[in-house]
Write a protein that holds these residues in place. Sequence first.
Motif, short mmCIF file in Angstrom:
data_model
loop_
_atom_site.label_atom_id
_atom_site.label_comp_id
_atom_site.label_asym_id
_atom_site.label_seq_id
_atom_site.Cartn_x
_atom_site.Cartn_y
_atom_site.Cartn_z
N UNK A 1 23.07 -22.41 -19.15
CA UNK A 1 22.97 -23.33 -18.94
C UNK A 1 22.73 -22.68 -17.67
N UNK A 2 21.18 -22.75 -17.05
CA UNK A 2 20.57 -22.04 -16.29
C UNK A 2 18.87 -21.66 -16.50
N UNK A 3 19.18 -21.28 -17.56
CA UNK A 3 18.06 -20.52 -18.28
C UNK A 3 16.76 -21.17 -17.95
N UNK A 4 15.50 -20.22 -17.53
CA UNK A 4 14.22 -21.25 -17.41
C UNK A 4 13.72 -21.08 -18.96
N UNK B 1 14.70 -26.09 -16.40
CA UNK B 1 15.23 -25.36 -16.30
C UNK B 1 17.04 -25.59 -18.07
N UNK B 2 17.60 -25.02 -18.67
CA UNK B 2 18.66 -26.05 -19.08
C UNK B 2 19.77 -26.19 -18.34
N UNK B 3 20.53 -26.90 -18.37
CA UNK B 3 21.57 -28.24 -17.67
C UNK B 3 22.78 -27.68 -18.73
N UNK B 4 22.24 -28.11 -19.35
CA UNK B 4 23.64 -28.13 -20.67
C UNK B 4 23.55 -28.47 -22.21
N UNK B 5 24.54 -27.62 -22.59
CA UNK B 5 23.83 -27.51 -23.92
C UNK B 5 24.76 -28.10 -25.53
N UNK B 6 24.48 -28.25 -26.20
CA UNK B 6 25.42 -29.01 -26.94
C UNK B 6 25.82 -30.43 -26.64
N UNK B 7 24.10 -31.11 -26.31
CA UNK B 7 24.63 -32.26 -25.84
C UNK B 7 24.39 -33.30 -26.89
N UNK B 8 25.07 -34.19 -26.48
CA UNK B 8 24.43 -35.40 -27.77
C UNK B 8 23.28 -36.20 -27.80
N UNK C 1 17.21 -13.24 -17.80
CA UNK C 1 18.72 -13.84 -16.54
C UNK C 1 18.67 -15.24 -16.58
N UNK C 2 19.36 -15.82 -16.69
CA UNK C 2 19.35 -17.00 -15.80
C UNK C 2 19.01 -17.42 -14.56
#
Length: 115
Positions: free
Chosen positions: A45-48, A61-68, A85-86
């Motif tokens: 989370x935080x990566x562009x 921007x990635x907010x979360x991973x492995x989301x439903x 870098x994030x």
Amino acid sequence: MSGRARAPSASDGVERTAEVAVFAGIRGPARTFTYAVPPGLELVPGHLVGVPLGPLAARGVVLALDVPWRPGGPLRPVAGLVHPLPLLHPLQLAPARWVGERYRPADQPRQRCHR
């Protein structure tokens, strides 16, 4: 298949997913989209990242991973990292998520899957 959101599984052909806030000048309320994370791409989370959005390429921007997500076709994959870098630290993402949830209209869906 049910219309309910669920976590991804290998049987779906999707190992991991990412919730991405896309900078695309989309009219209306801000939205996030769910993308597949290609094998070998390490995200936090935080990566562009670069992502496809319709016929265009966009950044987000990635907010979360492995989301439903709601199955209904294959998810489009994240195109890649824009910077190694994030861009944002988790301590910066937390208040942004809180504001988004707190002030989101009740009839506004939390996220959309981008196919």
